[in-house]
Design a protein around this motif. Sequence first.
Motif, PDB file in Angstrom:
ATOM      1  N   VAL A  48      16.106   6.386 -16.045  1.00 15.79           N
ATOM      2  CA  VAL A  48      15.900   4.939 -16.074  1.00 15.79           C
ATOM      3  C   VAL A  48      14.877   4.448 -15.056  1.00 15.79           C
ATOM      4  O   VAL A  48      14.264   3.392 -15.238  1.00 15.79           O
ATOM      5  CB  VAL A  48      17.257   4.222 -15.872  1.00 15.79           C
ATOM      6  N   LEU A  49      14.647   5.191 -13.976  1.00 16.38           N
ATOM      7  CA  LEU A  49      13.733   4.732 -12.933  1.00 16.38           C
ATOM      8  C   LEU A  49      12.315   4.436 -13.423  1.00 16.38           C
ATOM      9  O   LEU A  49      11.686   3.483 -12.941  1.00 16.38           O
ATOM     10  CB  LEU A  49      13.699   5.746 -11.782  1.00 16.38           C
ATOM     11  N   PRO A  50      11.754   5.233 -14.370  1.00 12.89           N
ATOM     12  CA  PRO A  50      10.408   4.899 -14.839  1.00 12.89           C
ATOM     13  C   PRO A  50      10.312   3.509 -15.462  1.00 12.89           C
ATOM     14  O   PRO A  50       9.225   2.941 -15.568  1.00 12.89           O
ATOM     15  CB  PRO A  50      10.127   5.988 -15.895  1.00 12.89           C
ATOM     16  N   TYR A  51      11.441   2.960 -15.885  1.00 11.42           N
ATOM     17  CA  TYR A  51      11.445   1.652 -16.533  1.00 11.42           C
ATOM     18  C   TYR A  51      11.965   0.531 -15.637  1.00 11.42           C
ATOM     19  O   TYR A  51      11.973  -0.630 -16.049  1.00 11.42           O
ATOM     20  CB  TYR A  51      12.312   1.699 -17.794  1.00 11.42           C
ATOM     21  N   ALA A  52      12.406   0.859 -14.428  1.00 11.92           N
ATOM     22  CA  ALA A  52      13.094  -0.132 -13.601  1.00 11.92           C
ATOM     23  C   ALA A  52      12.242  -1.374 -13.347  1.00 11.92           C
ATOM     24  O   ALA A  52      12.684  -2.512 -13.573  1.00 11.92           O
ATOM     25  CB  ALA A  52      13.519   0.501 -12.276  1.00 11.92           C
ATOM     26  N   ALA A 279       6.647   3.175 -24.188  1.00 10.46           N
ATOM     27  CA  ALA A 279       7.309   4.416 -24.608  1.00 10.46           C
ATOM     28  C   ALA A 279       6.762   5.643 -23.899  1.00 10.46           C
ATOM     29  O   ALA A 279       7.448   6.665 -23.792  1.00 10.46           O
ATOM     30  CB  ALA A 279       7.174   4.598 -26.118  1.00 10.46           C
ATOM     31  N   LEU A 280       5.524   5.571 -23.394  1.00  9.17           N
ATOM     32  CA  LEU A 280       4.915   6.731 -22.740  1.00  9.17           C
ATOM     33  C   LEU A 280       5.208   6.789 -21.243  1.00  9.17           C
ATOM     34  O   LEU A 280       4.905   7.804 -20.598  1.00  9.17           O
ATOM     35  CB  LEU A 280       3.394   6.723 -22.960  1.00  9.17           C
ATOM     36  N   LEU A 281       5.759   5.736 -20.670  1.00  8.99           N
ATOM     37  CA  LEU A 281       5.947   5.686 -19.217  1.00  8.99           C
ATOM     38  C   LEU A 281       6.759   6.855 -18.658  1.00  8.99           C
ATOM     39  O   LEU A 281       6.412   7.394 -17.604  1.00  8.99           O
ATOM     40  CB  LEU A 281       6.585   4.352 -18.820  1.00  8.99           C
ATOM     41  N   PRO A 282       7.871   7.285 -19.298  1.00 10.91           N
ATOM     42  CA  PRO A 282       8.650   8.379 -18.703  1.00 10.91           C
ATOM     43  C   PRO A 282       7.907   9.714 -18.651  1.00 10.91           C
ATOM     44  O   PRO A 282       8.275  10.597 -17.876  1.00 10.91           O
ATOM     45  CB  PRO A 282       9.879   8.489 -19.621  1.00 10.91           C
ATOM     46  N   PHE A 283       6.867   9.875 -19.486  1.00  5.74           N
ATOM     47  CA  PHE A 283       6.182  11.160 -19.524  1.00  5.74           C
ATOM     48  C   PHE A 283       5.322  11.391 -18.279  1.00  5.74           C
ATOM     49  O   PHE A 283       5.047  12.542 -17.918  1.00  5.74           O
ATOM     50  CB  PHE A 283       5.326  11.267 -20.789  1.00  5.74           C
TER      51      PHE A 283
END
Length: 440
Positions: A48-52, A279-283
Motif C-alpha cells: 500500500v505504501l506506493p499509493y499512500a 496502476a504502474l506506481l507499485p512496479f
Amino acid sequence: MDNPGAKRLTPAVQRPRNPMIATLLNLRGNGRAAVYTEPLWGLSMMLVLPYASVFMLALGVNDAQIGLLATISILSQVVFGLLSGVITDKLGRRRTTALFDIIAWAIPCLIWAFAQDFWWFLIASVINGVWQVTQNSWDCLLVEDVDRSEIPKVYSLVKVAGEFSALFAPIAALLVSNLGLELAVRILYLNAFVIISVKVWLLYRYTTETATGLVRMEQTRGISIWTSLWEYRTVLGLIVRSKGTIFSLVIAALVAAVALVNGVFWQVVVNQRLGVPDALLPFFPMVRSLLSVLFFFTIIPRLTHASALKVPTLIGFSVYLAGQLLLVSIPAPDGAATASTYLMLAVCLLLDAFGAGILFMLSESLVALHVDRNERSRVMAIQRTTVMLATAPFGWISGWLSGMDRSWPFLLTSVLLVLGLVVTARFWTTTHEETHAVEA
C-alpha cells in the motif's frame, strides 16, 4: 611413521559461500526470527505504501498538507522515541515489540482504511508515531545476542528481507487497475491490518527475551518511568563524550531526511509531474527493491567486507546523489510519460537502489557499532529522538517545495547528500571494529 601404501586423503576444496547467505543460514534465535518474519511487510504495508501519498491526494489532501502530516508523524515519533528506551527496559524487548507493533501499525491501518479527509490521516499519523518504541525494542531484540562482527550483515539481511517484499507489488497494481485507486487502497490497508497482526504473533512466538533485556528489566523493576527518564542525563553524557556516536548521529539524520522526502514525494513526482499512470506506481519500488537485493548479494558485500567503512559510505552518498539529480533533470512530458521518461527513471532506480541500500545498512550499523552495549536501549532512544528532531522539518519543507514545483524536494535531498559527503570525508570516526583491526 607414514604408511607408504596408504592413500592420501585430499580434503575437498569447498567453494567459499556468499557471506550474506552464510549469515542467513547460520542465524539462530532472535536474529533468525526477526529476519525471517520481515518479508511479511511485503504482503502488508509494502503493498500500500506506493499509493499512500496519491491516495491522500485523491481524497483532497494537498501537497503542503501531505508534507505537514509527515512532519507531525516525525514529531509524534520524537515523543515516543524518547520514551522508547524506558519502555523497552521495563517491559522487555520481546513484550514491547509485540504490544507496540499492534498499536503503531495494526490500529492506524484500520484508520487509513476508512479515512475520509485530512483529519483521519492526522490521527493515524500521530498513532503511527508509536512505531519508534518498537523500532528500539526490535533493534535490541535483533542484535543483542548477535556477534558484533555480524551486525552489518544482519542489517543487510533485514534490508534484503524488506526489499523482497516488492515481489508482491503486482497484486496492488492488479487491484488498482480493476477496482480503482480509492477502493483498492482501502482493501490493501485492511489486508495490512491482518498480515501485520500475524507477523506480530509469529515474532513473539519464536523469540525469547535477550540477556541484556533480562538484566535491564530486573534493574528497572519498581522504578517509575519518570525516574528512568530523569536518569537519561547520565546517558546523555555517554553520547556527548563519544565522537563516534555524534558522527553516526549526523550520518543517520542525513540518511533519514533523504529517505523521508523520497518516501513521501517520489511517487508524487513520477505520477503528477512525469505522467506515470496509477496502476504502474507499485512496479517502481518493486524494481528498485529487486535491484537492491541484487546489490546486497553482489557488490555491497565486496565493498563492506572489510572493517573500514569510510569508502563505502562515500560511494553510497555519491551514487544516491547521482540518482536524485537525474530525477530532477528528467523533462516533464506533454501528457503521459514517454519511452525516454521511463528509460531515465530506470537509471534513477538503479542508482537509488544501490545508494539507498548501502546507506541504510551503513547508517544503522554505525549507530549500533558505536553504541554503549550496557545502555543500548536508552542510548539508542536518545539517538533516534535526536535524529527525528533533525529530520522533522524536512517533511513540511519538502511539502512546501512540492507545492511550487514537484521536482524541488529532490534538489533539497541533493543538498543533504552533498552534506553527507562532506561530513564523511572530513569527520569520519573509526568504529571499534576498525580500531581492533588496526591494532591487530
